[in-house]
Design an enzyme around this catalytic site. Structure first.
Site, PDB file in Angstrom:
ATOM      1  N   THR A   1     -14.911  83.972   0.822  1.00  0.00           N
ATOM      2  CA  THR A   1     -14.240  83.341  -0.326  1.00  0.00           C
ATOM      3  C   THR A   1     -12.822  83.886  -0.372  1.00  0.00           C
ATOM      4  OG1 THR A   1     -16.220  83.046  -1.642  1.00  0.00           O
ATOM      5  CG2 THR A   1     -14.194  83.385  -2.871  1.00  0.00           C
TER       6      THR A   1
ATOM      7  N   ARG B   1     -25.023  73.414  -6.386  1.00  0.00           N
ATOM      8  CA  ARG B   1     -24.837  74.758  -6.955  1.00  0.00           C
ATOM      9  C   ARG B   1     -23.336  75.059  -7.076  1.00  0.00           C
ATOM     10  NH1 ARG B   1     -21.960  79.557  -5.135  1.00  0.00           N
ATOM     11  NH2 ARG B   1     -22.964  81.360  -6.060  1.00  0.00           N
TER      12      ARG B   1
ATOM     13  N   GLY C   1     -20.704  78.310  -8.114  1.00  0.00           N
ATOM     14  CA  GLY C   1     -20.685  79.752  -8.373  1.00  0.00           C
ATOM     15  C   GLY C   1     -19.629  80.143  -9.389  1.00  0.00           C
ATOM     16  N   ASP C   2     -19.148  81.357  -9.261  1.00  0.00           N
ATOM     17  CA  ASP C   2     -18.187  81.893 -10.236  1.00  0.00           C
ATOM     18  C   ASP C   2     -16.746  81.443  -9.977  1.00  0.00           C
ATOM     19  OD1 ASP C   2     -18.354  83.452  -7.817  1.00  0.00           O
ATOM     20  OD2 ASP C   2     -17.027  84.911  -8.760  1.00  0.00           O
TER      21      ASP C   2
ATOM     22  N   THR D   1     -14.715  87.908  -5.911  1.00  0.00           N
ATOM     23  CA  THR D   1     -15.557  87.477  -4.794  1.00  0.00           C
ATOM     24  C   THR D   1     -16.845  88.287  -4.826  1.00  0.00           C
ATOM     25  OG1 THR D   1     -15.823  87.412  -2.390  1.00  0.00           O
ATOM     26  CG2 THR D   1     -14.285  89.059  -3.243  1.00  0.00           C
ATOM     27  N   GLY D   2     -17.954  87.638  -4.528  1.00  0.00           N
ATOM     28  CA  GLY D   2     -19.223  88.357  -4.546  1.00  0.00           C
ATOM     29  C   GLY D   2     -20.345  87.412  -4.923  1.00  0.00           C
TER      30      GLY D   2
ATOM     31  N   GLY E   1     -21.941  85.169  -6.847  1.00  0.00           N
ATOM     32  CA  GLY E   1     -21.384  84.377  -7.934  1.00  0.00           C
ATOM     33  C   GLY E   1     -22.200  84.310  -9.209  1.00  0.00           C
TER      34      GLY E   1
END
Ligand code: ASP
Length: 318
Positions: free
Chosen positions: A186, A214, A216-217, A237-238, A240
């Site tokens: 990301t 889906r 994510g964050d 990043t990670g 989410g």
């Protein structure tokens, strides 16, 4: 600004994803490629900031370079969903006006960050997803790309391994292990321009083997992306789902504003909150004075930033 006031400090930080990035599974050649990608992106953002351009322009340009680089999980190098498709998310936020634009589940937009910016500036909305967002891209002359453009063998092979592993049951067998470098990437950028304005941008293909639909964050304002001139600009990043639940990016800003703590402390605490919920990762941030922070709780995060003397610092591992 009075005539003799010192110039405002410009700042630029980027990430290309955090995760278990193992030094031993990275070839020198591959490492060079990642470093070159980070450097190209820093150069693009720096050129804008150096000539008095805005932080919004700088973060968009920086992220765009990373989206075009197949090494990173965004734009061209996006990971695949469980259905074998690519679905991309992105967001941008202007810390001066608190305006924001976000897009999700895009399959045919070459540079999702460009569309996020168009949503911010040319629509009355903050977030648009799927076919509606792609129609909006078409109407605004934003470049589309065929699904083939987003196909990379490396990401495809990674998906096949994940699927094979799920089928065989998680027996930890060597042949199913995909290097974490295949899963992460990301991208994001934060900047402070010569007028002291902050901005943040994030773009991603999401997580490998995610269910279609889906999100994510990254495109969720306050979770993966946030900017506010009063405090800081943040791109995460990670994992989410956990970053959404901990509202990490806004939490950094809120901790600074309400508790009066420094950027590095606020960043560590907000990241710690996602970790407590079960999500690992990292973030990049710049505060209103141009101080930067790049914390992560994984073994690596592709990252780079601009020093006051104009030098680029690029790193991958802890
Ligand atoms: N945060 C991204 C997502 O959950 C993935 C990542 O940063 O690795 O979509």
């Amino acid at each position: 600004m009075t005539k003799n006031a010192p110039p405002v400090r410009i700042a630029l930080v980027l990430h290309g994803g955090a995760g278990t990035i193992d030094r031993n599974s990275m070839t020198p050649e591959r490492e060079r490629e990642y470093r070159a990608g980070i450097e190209n992106a820093l150069r693009a953002g720096h050129a804008i900031l150096q000539t008095g351009g805005s932080s919004v322009d700088a973060v968009e340009a920086t992220v765009r370079v990373l989206e075009d680089d197949p090494h990173f999980n965004a734009g061209r190098g996006s990971v695949f969903t469980s259905a074998g498709t690519n679905e991309m998310d992105a967001a941008i936020m202007d810390g001066k006006t608190l305006r924001a634009g976000a897009v999700g589940a895009l399959e045919h937009v070459r540079n999702p960050i460009v569309l996020a910016r168009a949503v911010m500036e040319k629509s009355k909305h903050v977030m648009m997803v799927g076919t509606g967002a792609e129609e909006f891209a078409k109407r605004n002359g934003i470049e589309l790309a065929d699904s083939k453009y987003f196909f990379t063998q490396r990401r495809w092979d990674a998906l096949q391994k994940i699927k094979a592993k799920a089928k065989a049951g998680a027996d930890g067998s060597e042949k199913f292990i995909i290097s974490e470098a295949e899963r992460h990437g990301t991208v994001g950028a934060v900047a402070r321009d010569s007028e002291g304005n902050l901005a943040a941008a994030t773009s991603t293909g999401g997580t490998d083997n995610k269910l279609p639909g889906r999100i994510g964050d990254s495109p969720v304002i306050g979770a993966g992306t946030y900017a506010n001139n009063a405090t800081c600009a943040v791109s995460c990043t990670g994992d989410g789902e956990f970053f959404v639940r901990a509202a990490v990016a806004h939490q950094v800003s809120a901790l600074m504003e309400l508790r009066g703590i420094s950027l590095p402390e606020a960043a560590e605490q907000a990241l710690g909150e996602a970790k407590r919920l079960g999500g690992a990762g990292g973030l990049i941030a710049v505060d209103k004075d141009g101080n930067v922070a790049l914390p992560f709780n994984t073994s690596g995060m592709y990252r780079g930033y601009l020093r006051d003397n104009g030098k680029f610092i690029i790193d991958i591992y802890k």
